[in-house]
Design an enzyme around this catalytic site. Sequence first.
Site, short mmCIF file in Angstrom:
data_model
loop_
_atom_site.label_atom_id
_atom_site.label_comp_id
_atom_site.label_asym_id
_atom_site.label_seq_id
_atom_site.Cartn_x
_atom_site.Cartn_y
_atom_site.Cartn_z
N CYS A 10 0.81 -1.24 0.00
CA CYS A 10 0.00 0.00 0.00
C CYS A 10 0.83 1.28 0.00
O CYS A 10 0.39 2.30 -0.51
CB CYS A 10 -1.01 -0.01 1.14
SG CYS A 10 -0.32 -0.39 2.74
N CYS A 49 -3.76 -2.24 -0.77
CA CYS A 49 -2.85 -3.32 -0.39
C CYS A 49 -2.79 -4.42 -1.44
O CYS A 49 -2.02 -5.37 -1.31
CB CYS A 49 -3.29 -3.92 0.94
SG CYS A 49 -3.43 -2.68 2.25
N LYS A 92 -7.18 -8.39 10.98
CA LYS A 92 -6.94 -6.95 10.82
C LYS A 92 -8.25 -6.27 10.47
O LYS A 92 -8.87 -6.57 9.45
CB LYS A 92 -5.92 -6.76 9.70
CG LYS A 92 -5.56 -5.33 9.43
CD LYS A 92 -4.40 -5.30 8.45
CE LYS A 92 -3.97 -3.94 8.09
NZ LYS A 92 -2.82 -3.99 7.17
N ARG A 137 -10.74 0.42 2.85
CA ARG A 137 -10.26 -0.96 2.73
C ARG A 137 -11.34 -1.94 3.20
O ARG A 137 -11.05 -3.07 3.58
CB ARG A 137 -8.99 -1.14 3.58
CG ARG A 137 -7.85 -0.17 3.25
CD ARG A 137 -6.52 -0.74 3.69
NE ARG A 137 -5.49 0.23 3.92
CZ ARG A 137 -4.84 0.93 3.00
NH1 ARG A 137 -5.16 0.78 1.72
NH2 ARG A 137 -3.89 1.78 3.32
N LYS A 152 -5.14 -6.67 15.16
CA LYS A 152 -4.87 -5.25 14.93
C LYS A 152 -6.16 -4.52 14.67
O LYS A 152 -6.93 -5.00 13.83
CB LYS A 152 -3.95 -5.18 13.71
CG LYS A 152 -3.58 -3.81 13.24
CD LYS A 152 -2.67 -3.94 12.03
CE LYS A 152 -2.30 -2.56 11.53
NZ LYS A 152 -1.42 -2.61 10.39
C1 PBG Z 1 -1.59 -1.65 5.67
C2 PBG Z 1 -1.12 -1.18 6.99
C3 PBG Z 1 -1.89 -0.48 7.91
C4 PBG Z 1 -1.08 -0.17 8.99
C5 PBG Z 1 0.14 -0.73 8.72
N1 PBG Z 1 0.12 -1.33 7.49
C6 PBG Z 1 -3.33 -0.21 7.92
C7 PBG Z 1 -3.92 0.56 6.83
O1 PBG Z 1 -3.37 1.58 6.39
O2 PBG Z 1 -5.00 0.12 6.43
C8 PBG Z 1 -1.50 0.61 10.18
C9 PBG Z 1 -0.58 0.67 11.33
C10 PBG Z 1 -0.89 1.71 12.30
O3 PBG Z 1 -1.93 2.41 12.26
O4 PBG Z 1 -0.07 1.88 13.21
N2 PBG Z 1 -0.80 -2.64 5.08
#
Ligand code: PBG
Length: 326
Positions: free
Chosen positions: A121, A129, A194, A217, A248
């Site tokens: 992403c 992504c 996630k 997303r 997460k």
């Molecule tokens: C997507 C990704 C995200 C985060 C890390 N990698 C989520 C997103 O943008 O949807 C978020 C991490 C954070 O908020 O600390 N690959």
Amino acid sequence: MNQFKRHRRLRSSKEMRELVQETTIDINKLIYPLFVIEGENIKKEIPSMPGLYQMSLDYLELELKELDDLGLRKIILFGIPKVKDEVGSEAFHKEGIIQRATQLIKRNYSDFLVIADTCICQYTTSGHCGIYKDGKILNDESLKIHNLVALSQAAAGVDIVAPSSMMDGFVSSIRTALDHNGFENTPIMSYGVKYSSAFYGPFRDAAENAPSNGGTRDSYQMNPANRLEALRELKSDTEEGADFIIVKPALAYLDIIRDLKNRSYLPIVAYQVSGEYSMVKAAAMNGWIEEKKVIEEILISTFRAGADAIITYFAKDYVKWQKGIL
Ligand code: PBG
């Protein structure tokens, strides 16, 4: 007369409370995220995440020295490339920012445990992504690209790949690719659970990965309302060969961490995300909360919920406090 229980007996002194304390924060279980950016002489504070920076490789070296002195040697890397394209080529370029950062770390600090976020992403023009075409994110086409990213990260020397795209089958696909290319010993830390969360807001400033045209997303990350769905993700990622499962965000999802902990034999990793950090920092900067105590309480609650490790932007501050140097 004994009609009620005297729970306060076990709270009567500091020593008594210490003796019956059930959970402790183990700093060996904290993972610190780092944002590395192409270029030189860059150390740019992320406006919505005070105390955290985008760093070019020259500054990364200084940061590593500091982390090494603190004994904080478990890190997860996010890269910000010079150029983006439709498939996120810089994410699997031999000399991409993550690949070069990893080589530098391994050259100078071989005992650091380097985890790489295996996603595209930050590298795609769409900010998604997966591969984006005609308003859709293509699942199986994206898997091929994620395999390339994982392979190039493994070749650069990362200790763990952490695929985070939430494409179906990403664990099985990456496991097969790694196994066929001599990386059967590289573990997969899957961001299997996630959620599509507004708590990622500040990260999108930090990593410049916001989905374009106001996109979301929601078609690949999970609905925050769902709990059974997390168990389905746990099951499929486990069957596909994940070595760790990430939940997460963390704080608003402690029930999910506990659900997984009760049902899984894999280590569960909680990712305390950017918004969780920013909220605490903002309140602390206003003098509205006691920062150290709040952070300690959040970390301990996350371990109590069942996390085996925590990815946290607070790691450095917390360790400094513990060592009395902040
Ligand atoms: C997507 C990704 C995200 C985060 C890390 N990698 C989520 C997103 O943008 O949807 C978020 C991490 C954070 O908020 O600390 N690959």
